[in-house]
Design a protein around this motif. Structure first.
Motif, PDB file in Angstrom:
ATOM      1  N   TYR A  47      47.418  48.596  34.080  1.00 28.19           N
ATOM      2  CA  TYR A  47      46.750  47.293  34.022  1.00 28.19           C
ATOM      3  C   TYR A  47      45.364  47.448  33.406  1.00 28.19           C
ATOM      4  O   TYR A  47      44.808  48.543  33.344  1.00 28.19           O
ATOM      5  CB  TYR A  47      46.619  46.677  35.422  1.00 28.19           C
ATOM      6  N   ASP A  48      44.807  46.330  32.956  1.00 26.03           N
ATOM      7  CA  ASP A  48      43.423  46.268  32.473  1.00 26.03           C
ATOM      8  C   ASP A  48      42.707  45.164  33.216  1.00 26.03           C
ATOM      9  O   ASP A  48      43.206  44.027  33.288  1.00 26.03           O
ATOM     10  CB  ASP A  48      43.374  45.967  30.971  1.00 26.03           C
ATOM     11  N   VAL A  49      41.532  45.467  33.747  1.00 27.50           N
ATOM     12  CA  VAL A  49      40.720  44.465  34.443  1.00 27.50           C
ATOM     13  C   VAL A  49      39.825  43.761  33.427  1.00 27.50           C
ATOM     14  O   VAL A  49      39.214  44.406  32.579  1.00 27.50           O
ATOM     15  CB  VAL A  49      39.860  45.109  35.543  1.00 27.50           C
ATOM     16  N   SER A  50      39.736  42.435  33.530  1.00 26.56           N
ATOM     17  CA  SER A  50      38.817  41.697  32.651  1.00 26.56           C
ATOM     18  C   SER A  50      37.575  41.217  33.397  1.00 26.56           C
ATOM     19  O   SER A  50      36.529  40.992  32.791  1.00 26.56           O
ATOM     20  CB  SER A  50      39.523  40.496  32.022  1.00 26.56           C
ATOM     21  N   HIS A  51      37.689  41.049  34.734  1.00 18.95           N
ATOM     22  CA  HIS A  51      36.537  40.527  35.492  1.00 18.95           C
ATOM     23  C   HIS A  51      36.606  40.983  36.940  1.00 18.95           C
ATOM     24  O   HIS A  51      37.682  41.035  37.540  1.00 18.95           O
ATOM     25  CB  HIS A  51      36.524  38.987  35.437  1.00 18.95           C
ATOM     26  N   TYR A  52      35.433  41.323  37.480  1.00 18.04           N
ATOM     27  CA  TYR A  52      35.276  41.611  38.909  1.00 18.04           C
ATOM     28  C   TYR A  52      34.388  40.531  39.521  1.00 18.04           C
ATOM     29  O   TYR A  52      33.287  40.269  39.023  1.00 18.04           O
ATOM     30  CB  TYR A  52      34.592  42.957  39.133  1.00 18.04           C
ATOM     31  N   ASP A  53      34.860  39.916  40.583  1.00 20.56           N
ATOM     32  CA  ASP A  53      34.024  39.013  41.374  1.00 20.56           C
ATOM     33  C   ASP A  53      33.852  39.675  42.744  1.00 20.56           C
ATOM     34  O   ASP A  53      34.820  39.842  43.489  1.00 20.56           O
ATOM     35  CB  ASP A  53      34.680  37.635  41.526  1.00 20.56           C
ATOM     36  N   LEU A  54      32.629  40.082  43.053  1.00 16.97           N
ATOM     37  CA  LEU A  54      32.353  40.817  44.286  1.00 16.97           C
ATOM     38  C   LEU A  54      31.472  39.962  45.189  1.00 16.97           C
ATOM     39  O   LEU A  54      30.343  39.620  44.825  1.00 16.97           O
ATOM     40  CB  LEU A  54      31.665  42.148  43.984  1.00 16.97           C
ATOM     41  N   ARG A  55      32.021  39.593  46.343  1.00 16.96           N
ATOM     42  CA  ARG A  55      31.258  38.796  47.310  1.00 16.96           C
ATOM     43  C   ARG A  55      31.010  39.682  48.529  1.00 16.96           C
ATOM     44  O   ARG A  55      31.939  40.028  49.260  1.00 16.96           O
ATOM     45  CB  ARG A  55      32.025  37.532  47.685  1.00 16.96           C
ATOM     46  N   LEU A  56      29.741  40.069  48.715  1.00 11.99           N
ATOM     47  CA  LEU A  56      29.397  41.129  49.651  1.00 11.99           C
ATOM     48  C   LEU A  56      28.399  40.660  50.701  1.00 11.99           C
ATOM     49  O   LEU A  56      27.621  39.727  50.481  1.00 11.99           O
ATOM     50  CB  LEU A  56      28.790  42.319  48.898  1.00 11.99           C
ATOM     51  N   LYS A  57      28.442  41.355  51.857  1.00  6.07           N
ATOM     52  CA  LYS A  57      27.419  41.180  52.892  1.00  6.07           C
ATOM     53  C   LYS A  57      26.997  42.572  53.325  1.00  6.07           C
ATOM     54  O   LYS A  57      27.846  43.411  53.648  1.00  6.07           O
ATOM     55  CB  LYS A  57      27.978  40.396  54.084  1.00  6.07           C
ATOM     56  N   LEU A  84      44.094  51.242  42.935  1.00  7.54           N
ATOM     57  CA  LEU A  84      42.677  51.025  42.690  1.00  7.54           C
ATOM     58  C   LEU A  84      41.943  52.254  43.226  1.00  7.54           C
ATOM     59  O   LEU A  84      42.436  52.934  44.128  1.00  7.54           O
ATOM     60  CB  LEU A  84      42.174  49.766  43.409  1.00  7.54           C
ATOM     61  N   ASP A  85      40.773  52.538  42.680  1.00  8.47           N
ATOM     62  CA  ASP A  85      39.931  53.626  43.182  1.00  8.47           C
ATOM     63  C   ASP A  85      39.000  53.034  44.231  1.00  8.47           C
ATOM     64  O   ASP A  85      38.193  52.154  43.916  1.00  8.47           O
ATOM     65  CB  ASP A  85      39.112  54.237  42.032  1.00  8.47           C
ATOM     66  N   ASN A 168      39.121  49.901  38.702  1.00  4.41           N
ATOM     67  CA  ASN A 168      39.746  50.853  37.782  1.00  4.41           C
ATOM     68  C   ASN A 168      38.599  51.673  37.204  1.00  4.41           C
ATOM     69  O   ASN A 168      38.002  51.303  36.195  1.00  4.41           O
ATOM     70  CB  ASN A 168      40.521  50.114  36.694  1.00  4.41           C
ATOM     71  N   ASP A 169      38.299  52.789  37.879  1.00  2.00           N
ATOM     72  CA  ASP A 169      37.014  53.453  37.663  1.00  2.00           C
ATOM     73  C   ASP A 169      37.057  54.468  36.523  1.00  2.00           C
ATOM     74  O   ASP A 169      37.071  55.678  36.741  1.00  2.00           O
ATOM     75  CB  ASP A 169      36.574  54.129  38.961  1.00  2.00           C
ATOM     76  N   THR A 217      32.716  50.560  34.995  1.00  2.00           N
ATOM     77  CA  THR A 217      32.519  50.496  36.448  1.00  2.00           C
ATOM     78  C   THR A 217      31.385  51.398  36.925  1.00  2.00           C
ATOM     79  O   THR A 217      30.654  51.046  37.852  1.00  2.00           O
ATOM     80  CB  THR A 217      33.820  50.858  37.178  1.00  2.00           C
ATOM     81  N   TYR A 218      31.206  52.580  36.299  1.00  2.00           N
ATOM     82  CA  TYR A 218      30.125  53.463  36.763  1.00  2.00           C
ATOM     83  C   TYR A 218      28.756  52.912  36.395  1.00  2.00           C
ATOM     84  O   TYR A 218      27.731  53.355  36.946  1.00  2.00           O
ATOM     85  CB  TYR A 218      30.304  54.894  36.225  1.00  2.00           C
TER      86      TYR A 218
END
Length: 511
Positions: A47-57, A84-85, A168-169, A217-218
């Motif tokens: 697979y190829d990732v096009s976007h990461y949406d990260l909602r964090l606390k 996933l890594d 996908n690191d 990703t890095y």
């Protein structure tokens, strides 16, 4: 569940095959690694990732992180499952809205099996809910999450993502990012790109950051702590956000005096490398005990101790040069690291020239003369140094010597055309050392295989100086140490990531 069917005769076997839907029969697991020779388990296939949406606390007092990561991806094969890594505890995974089964495996793998297999070329939305204490997690015996007195930081190379988001690191799979972080009032969350908004409620403040250009990703970073934040705009109109931990102590002034010149330096670099490639700029200095810097996209990470000896704009030049060489154009494999480090080091040599503290040629002469033929420095091959020498000093200094040798071979016009044209040709993509050689030959019209082989791949000291004509200093004896050398060498001390699976002990502090 695996069921073994023992059926005599070909007819029975055929009937078993017919019972399997043709669509499912062709589905197979995605590879647990993307195919990098240095790091076989890094990244993933299928697979190829096009976007990461990260909602964090994040709670700085306890280093507790909870998050929901939404990944938009497209399959590159018929997938029965994929990886996933990631290192933190996962409570739920959904694939296209439907709960999926999952399990941890290996050092840092999250194996996900969707309820229904995924067809090649289909759009996929993956949602991962998770929580954990990043500083308590190790892989291969190290951590890339830095605990600070007032929070925590994710920043390392070649890996940092596993400690704070699933992905996908590997640099081959770049994506855009939205990073939204909820922290207690009084703390700030720093990440890449532009700050879209902040909002406060019931003692917590949410920071919403966006990186709108593809990012490895890095190169994604997260820092939570108590910072003094400065904002501005470069002469070319790029917004700048810098952040300095409030407890840098004696290093505070030198750090700020260096990093506040980020806009000026980026504008200067654009004269060599072309227009600055992103819509945000800056840098941040958390109160870490680390000793290195990292070119986290649009907002490099700097360690406080790098300013213990005073200001160091040469270091800022190095990390900002990476925005073109490393971030805009990324390695195809980690063995191509010279494409990042040789060029960022050479930018420091050009800055020395700009500051009147020694020309690129004078520095090249000095570096060449500083390492006798039997020095182990010459046994490292910058064009393919091996994972144990990925950040060895030779990748930087011999890497930059290669560029000076190229400059002398093809002349300034062709050389600087290459420096500016290369980032444009491979913008937002990946490239190899071989790609650079091909491009340099195309632009210069000269065969360069022998030059690149000599300087990048032969484990011996190349014959003759980097210059076509020996400098006057060489004729008079050993070259003088350039005035800029102390600042350049300040980025050369022991590489202190504290893990040895891929980092040389004689590497450079500067990534």
């Amino acid at each position: 569940m695996h069921r073994r069917i023992l059926a005599p005769g070909a007819l029975a076997a055929a009937s078993v095959l017919l019972a399997i839907p043709a669509s499912a029969a062709s589905h197979s697991p995605g590879a647990p690694g993307i195919g990098d020779a240095y790091y076989p388990a890094y990244g993933n296939g299928g697979y190829d990732v096009s976007h990461y949406d990260l909602r964090l606390k994040y709670q700085p007092a306890t280093d507790e992180l909870e998050g929901t990561a939404t990944l938009l991806a497209r399959t590159t094969q018929d997938l029965s499952r994929f990886n996933l890594d990631f290192l933190l505890e996962v409570s739920e995974v959904r694939v296209n809205g439907v709960k999926a089964s999952f399990e941890a495996s290996g050092e840092h793998e999250l194996e996900i099996t969707p309820k229904t297999p995924l067809a090649k070329g289909s759009a996929v939305t993956v949602v991962v809910r998770y929580r954990g204490v990043p500083s308590s997690k190790e892989a291969y015996g190290f951590t890339s999450w830095h605990r600070t007195p007032d929070g925590g930081v994710g920043a390392n190379e070649p890996e940092a993502a596993w400690w704070w988001f699933p992905g996908n690191d590997h640099p081959l799979d770049k994506a855009t990012f939205d990073v939204s972080v909820l922290v207690p009032d009084g703390s700030q969350a720093i990440s890449n790109g532009t700050l879209q908004s902040t909002s406060s409620r019931a003692g917590w403040t949410r920071y919403n950051w966006r990186s709108n250009k593809p990012q490895a990703t890095y190169l994604a970073t997260l820092a939570v702590g108590r910072f003094d934040v400065t904002t501005g705009t470069t002469e070319s109109g790029i917004p700048v956000v810098n952040a300095y931990s409030k407890d840098l102590g004696d290093n505070y002034g030198a750090a700020r005096a260096s990093i506040e010149r980020t806009g000026e330096i980026a504008d200067w670099l654009s004269g060599y490398f072309g227009p600055y490639p992103f819509n945000a700029l800056g840098g941040y200095v958390p109160n870490t005990t680390t000793g290195y810097a990292l070119e986290t996209q649009t907002r490099p990470f700097y360690s406080p101790r790098q300013f213990a000896g005073g200001t160091n704009t040469s270091l800022v030049v190095h990390e900002l040069a990476h925005q073109w060489y490393g971030d805009l154009v990324s390695v195809a494999e980690w063995k191509d690291i010279w494409i990042n480090e040789g060029f960022a080091r050479y930018a420091q040599w050009l800055w020395s020239e700009h500051e009147g503290e020694g020309t690129a040629q004078e520095i090249a002469d000095y570096v060449y003369a500083s390492h006798p033929a039997d020095d182990a420095f010459w046994t490292v091959k910058p064009g393919d140094p091996g994972p144990e020498n990925q950040f060895h000093l030779a990748v930087y200094d011999r890497g930059a010597l290669t560029l000076q040798a190229l400059r002398n071979e093809i002349g300034d016009d062709a050389f600087f055309a290459i420096l500016k044209g290369w980032p444009r040709k491979y913008a937002h993509g990946n490239a190899t050392v071989a790609d650079f050689r091909t491009y340099a030959e195309q632009v210069s019209g000269k065969p360069l295989a022998a030059l690149f082989d000599t300087w990048l791949f032969q484990p011996v000291k190349p014959a003759g100086p980097a210059a076509l004509d020996a400098s006057a200093a060489r004729r008079a004896g050993a070259p003088e140490r350039p005035e800029s050398w102390r600042k350049i060498a300040a980025t050369n001390t022991v590489h202190e990531h504290g893990h040895g699976h891929g980092h040389g002990l004689e590497g450079a502090d500067t990534h």
